[in-house]
Write a protein that holds these residues in place. Structure first.
Motif, PDB file in Angstrom:
ATOM      1  N   ARG A 175      32.352  41.788  47.519  1.00  0.00           N
ATOM      2  CA  ARG A 175      31.845  41.447  46.656  1.00  0.00           C
ATOM      3  C   ARG A 175      31.559  42.214  44.823  1.00  0.00           C
ATOM      4  O   ARG A 175      32.068  41.895  44.111  1.00  0.00           O
ATOM      5  CB  ARG A 175      29.854  41.507  47.163  1.00  0.00           C
ATOM      6  CG  ARG A 175      29.232  40.952  46.044  1.00  0.00           C
ATOM      7  CD  ARG A 175      27.670  40.569  46.901  1.00  0.00           C
ATOM      8  NE  ARG A 175      27.799  41.155  47.965  1.00  0.00           N
ATOM      9  CZ  ARG A 175      26.783  42.095  48.814  1.00  0.00           C
ATOM     10  NH1 ARG A 175      26.385  42.839  47.539  1.00  0.00           N
ATOM     11  NH2 ARG A 175      27.164  42.316  49.746  1.00  0.00           N
ATOM     12  N   ARG A 176      32.083  43.344  45.370  1.00  0.00           N
ATOM     13  CA  ARG A 176      31.793  44.684  44.171  1.00  0.00           C
ATOM     14  C   ARG A 176      33.417  43.831  43.340  1.00  0.00           C
ATOM     15  O   ARG A 176      33.417  44.078  42.221  1.00  0.00           O
ATOM     16  CB  ARG A 176      32.207  45.968  44.511  1.00  0.00           C
ATOM     17  CG  ARG A 176      31.876  46.640  43.028  1.00  0.00           C
ATOM     18  CD  ARG A 176      31.479  47.936  43.533  1.00  0.00           C
ATOM     19  NE  ARG A 176      32.331  48.929  44.615  1.00  0.00           N
ATOM     20  CZ  ARG A 176      32.100  49.900  45.319  1.00  0.00           C
ATOM     21  NH1 ARG A 176      31.177  50.419  45.243  1.00  0.00           N
ATOM     22  NH2 ARG A 176      33.028  50.084  46.385  1.00  0.00           N
ATOM     23  N   VAL A 177      34.426  43.926  43.991  1.00  0.00           N
ATOM     24  CA  VAL A 177      35.651  43.841  43.717  1.00  0.00           C
ATOM     25  C   VAL A 177      35.210  42.746  43.040  1.00  0.00           C
ATOM     26  O   VAL A 177      35.864  42.061  41.807  1.00  0.00           O
ATOM     27  CB  VAL A 177      37.328  43.528  45.016  1.00  0.00           C
ATOM     28  CG1 VAL A 177      38.103  43.370  44.005  1.00  0.00           C
ATOM     29  CG2 VAL A 177      36.366  45.238  45.134  1.00  0.00           C
ATOM     30  N   ARG A 178      35.211  41.108  43.712  1.00  0.00           N
ATOM     31  CA  ARG A 178      34.661  39.867  43.349  1.00  0.00           C
ATOM     32  C   ARG A 178      34.128  40.174  41.821  1.00  0.00           C
ATOM     33  O   ARG A 178      35.071  39.223  40.701  1.00  0.00           O
ATOM     34  CB  ARG A 178      33.919  39.097  43.717  1.00  0.00           C
ATOM     35  CG  ARG A 178      34.496  37.268  43.489  1.00  0.00           C
ATOM     36  CD  ARG A 178      33.696  37.152  44.409  1.00  0.00           C
ATOM     37  NE  ARG A 178      34.015  36.252  46.467  1.00  0.00           N
ATOM     38  CZ  ARG A 178      34.911  35.841  46.355  1.00  0.00           C
ATOM     39  NH1 ARG A 178      35.349  34.969  45.463  1.00  0.00           N
ATOM     40  NH2 ARG A 178      35.459  35.920  47.503  1.00  0.00           N
ATOM     41  N   ASN A 179      33.135  40.543  42.104  1.00  0.00           N
ATOM     42  CA  ASN A 179      32.065  40.728  40.783  1.00  0.00           C
ATOM     43  C   ASN A 179      33.321  41.007  39.506  1.00  0.00           C
ATOM     44  O   ASN A 179      32.804  40.509  38.203  1.00  0.00           O
ATOM     45  CB  ASN A 179      30.645  40.814  40.669  1.00  0.00           C
ATOM     46  CG  ASN A 179      30.418  40.330  41.761  1.00  0.00           C
ATOM     47  OD1 ASN A 179      30.434  39.097  42.005  1.00  0.00           O
ATOM     48  ND2 ASN A 179      28.817  41.230  42.653  1.00  0.00           N
ATOM     49  N   SER A 180      33.995  42.643  39.659  1.00  0.00           N
ATOM     50  CA  SER A 180      34.416  42.997  37.931  1.00  0.00           C
ATOM     51  C   SER A 180      35.902  41.994  37.750  1.00  0.00           C
ATOM     52  O   SER A 180      35.343  41.851  36.483  1.00  0.00           O
ATOM     53  CB  SER A 180      35.397  44.341  39.284  1.00  0.00           C
ATOM     54  OG  SER A 180      35.889  44.069  39.998  1.00  0.00           O
ATOM     55  N   VAL A 181      36.322  41.039  38.126  1.00  0.00           N
ATOM     56  CA  VAL A 181      37.816  40.013  37.656  1.00  0.00           C
ATOM     57  C   VAL A 181      37.082  39.054  37.738  1.00  0.00           C
ATOM     58  O   VAL A 181      37.734  38.177  37.124  1.00  0.00           O
ATOM     59  CB  VAL A 181      38.794  40.439  38.835  1.00  0.00           C
ATOM     60  CG1 VAL A 181      38.850  41.569  39.341  1.00  0.00           C
ATOM     61  CG2 VAL A 181      38.439  39.742  40.073  1.00  0.00           C
ATOM     62  N   ILE A 182      35.549  38.370  38.090  1.00  0.00           N
ATOM     63  CA  ILE A 182      34.977  36.792  38.254  1.00  0.00           C
ATOM     64  C   ILE A 182      35.146  36.917  36.497  1.00  0.00           C
ATOM     65  O   ILE A 182      34.656  35.573  36.464  1.00  0.00           O
ATOM     66  CB  ILE A 182      34.384  36.281  39.201  1.00  0.00           C
ATOM     67  CG1 ILE A 182      34.287  34.519  39.648  1.00  0.00           C
ATOM     68  CG2 ILE A 182      32.574  36.869  38.619  1.00  0.00           C
ATOM     69  CD1 ILE A 182      34.020  34.790  40.491  1.00  0.00           C
ATOM     70  N   ASN A 183      34.193  38.174  36.054  1.00  0.00           N
ATOM     71  CA  ASN A 183      33.361  37.589  34.439  1.00  0.00           C
ATOM     72  C   ASN A 183      34.129  37.904  34.003  1.00  0.00           C
ATOM     73  O   ASN A 183      34.207  38.200  32.449  1.00  0.00           O
ATOM     74  CB  ASN A 183      32.439  38.294  34.469  1.00  0.00           C
ATOM     75  CG  ASN A 183      31.887  37.820  35.738  1.00  0.00           C
ATOM     76  OD1 ASN A 183      31.526  36.463  35.738  1.00  0.00           O
ATOM     77  ND2 ASN A 183      30.848  39.300  35.867  1.00  0.00           N
ATOM     78  N   MET A 184      35.942  37.862  33.900  1.00  0.00           N
ATOM     79  CA  MET A 184      37.227  38.269  32.202  1.00  0.00           C
ATOM     80  C   MET A 184      37.049  36.768  32.084  1.00  0.00           C
ATOM     81  O   MET A 184      37.078  35.874  32.850  1.00  0.00           O
ATOM     82  CB  MET A 184      37.951  38.475  33.310  1.00  0.00           C
ATOM     83  CG  MET A 184      38.325  40.589  33.344  1.00  0.00           C
ATOM     84  SD  MET A 184      39.977  40.802  34.680  1.00  0.00           S
ATOM     85  CE  MET A 184      40.566  40.671  32.842  1.00  0.00           C
ATOM     86  N   ARG A 185      37.648  36.736  31.056  1.00  0.00           N
ATOM     87  CA  ARG A 185      37.993  35.684  30.096  1.00  0.00           C
ATOM     88  C   ARG A 185      39.469  35.177  30.789  1.00  0.00           C
ATOM     89  O   ARG A 185      40.404  36.133  30.490  1.00  0.00           O
ATOM     90  CB  ARG A 185      38.007  36.707  28.631  1.00  0.00           C
ATOM     91  CG  ARG A 185      38.456  35.002  27.526  1.00  0.00           C
ATOM     92  CD  ARG A 185      38.825  35.525  26.292  1.00  0.00           C
ATOM     93  NE  ARG A 185      37.360  35.479  25.550  1.00  0.00           N
ATOM     94  CZ  ARG A 185      36.807  35.835  24.749  1.00  0.00           C
ATOM     95  NH1 ARG A 185      37.342  36.298  23.727  1.00  0.00           N
ATOM     96  NH2 ARG A 185      35.656  35.154  24.675  1.00  0.00           N
ATOM     97  N   GLY A 186      39.413  34.012  30.984  1.00  0.00           N
ATOM     98  CA  GLY A 186      40.305  33.592  30.940  1.00  0.00           C
ATOM     99  C   GLY A 186      40.614  33.309  32.659  1.00  0.00           C
ATOM    100  O   GLY A 186      41.792  32.788  33.384  1.00  0.00           O
ATOM    101  N   VAL A 187      39.806  33.660  33.189  1.00  0.00           N
ATOM    102  CA  VAL A 187      40.042  34.018  35.001  1.00  0.00           C
ATOM    103  C   VAL A 187      39.349  32.637  35.815  1.00  0.00           C
ATOM    104  O   VAL A 187      38.685  31.877  35.050  1.00  0.00           O
ATOM    105  CB  VAL A 187      39.204  34.949  36.150  1.00  0.00           C
ATOM    106  CG1 VAL A 187      39.061  34.604  36.881  1.00  0.00           C
ATOM    107  CG2 VAL A 187      39.784  36.434  34.742  1.00  0.00           C
ATOM    108  N   LYS A 188      40.386  31.651  36.356  1.00  0.00           N
ATOM    109  CA  LYS A 188      39.887  30.561  36.545  1.00  0.00           C
ATOM    110  C   LYS A 188      39.816  30.645  38.579  1.00  0.00           C
ATOM    111  O   LYS A 188      38.374  29.897  38.781  1.00  0.00           O
ATOM    112  CB  LYS A 188      41.285  29.348  36.888  1.00  0.00           C
ATOM    113  CG  LYS A 188      41.866  28.968  35.719  1.00  0.00           C
ATOM    114  CD  LYS A 188      40.372  28.658  34.269  1.00  0.00           C
ATOM    115  CE  LYS A 188      41.140  28.219  33.944  1.00  0.00           C
ATOM    116  NZ  LYS A 188      40.422  28.143  32.418  1.00  0.00           N
ATOM    117  N   THR A 189      40.044  31.175  39.723  1.00  0.00           N
ATOM    118  CA  THR A 189      40.002  31.406  40.519  1.00  0.00           C
ATOM    119  C   THR A 189      39.808  32.967  40.802  1.00  0.00           C
ATOM    120  O   THR A 189      40.535  33.586  40.682  1.00  0.00           O
ATOM    121  CB  THR A 189      40.720  30.865  40.751  1.00  0.00           C
ATOM    122  OG1 THR A 189      42.027  30.674  41.523  1.00  0.00           O
ATOM    123  CG2 THR A 189      40.749  28.924  41.148  1.00  0.00           C
TER     124      THR A 189
END
Length: 149
Positions: free
Chosen positions: A40-54
């Motif tokens: 969850r910590r790894v997913r939340n760190s990258v999911i809010n980045m600009r341009g991330v689709k999946t």
């Protein structure tokens, strides 16, 4: 019409702010995740980045796959900021390389069917592989002819 186009080019309003979009790409990162909290910590760190689709996580392989208009180095930096040791995905499928058992290619920690991506696993253009030398000895066109004789 030519004069009108020439004059209108001076009067047209152009936007000086141009944004360069990063190309759509897939970034694969190796991150050790033991539990749901780590994932969850790894997913939340990258999911809010600009341009991330999946964002796809395979905990069994310790693999994070991010798809979108992102910079790979920024994604890696974000994952490292979580406190986890991370690196770009170093493995490739075993059937892609010519010599999967070359020195440095075999890794015990690699997922099943994968080896490390090293330069020794690929034949160089100057040296012919032994398989290629033996394959060129015989001709399919004339099966009774042999280049050994």
């Amino acid at each position: 019409m030519g004069a009108f186009d020439y004059i209108s080019s001076f009067c047209s309003i152009t936007s000086t702010k141009t944004s360069k979009r990063k190309p759509m790409q897939t970034v694969e990162i190796k991150v050790k995740m033991d539990c749901d909290g780590c994932e969850r910590r790894v997913r939340n760190s990258v999911i809010n980045m600009r341009g991330v689709k999946t964002v796809d996580i395979n905990r069994k392989q310790s693999r994070l796959t991010v798809t979108g208009n992102v910079d790979p180095n920024r994604v890696l930096k974000r994952v490292k900021n979580t406190g986890k040791r991370a690196e770009f995905w170093p493995y490739i499928p075993q059937h892609v390389v010519y010599y999967p058992y070359a020195s440095g290619a075999y890794d015990k920690r690699a997922p099943a069917g994968h080896v490390r991506n090293v330069a020794q696993a690929y034949p160089t253009a100057s040296s012919n592989a032994p398989e290629e030398k033996f394959a060129s000895l015989f001709s399919d066109d004339n099966v009774h002819a042999c280049s050994i004789m």
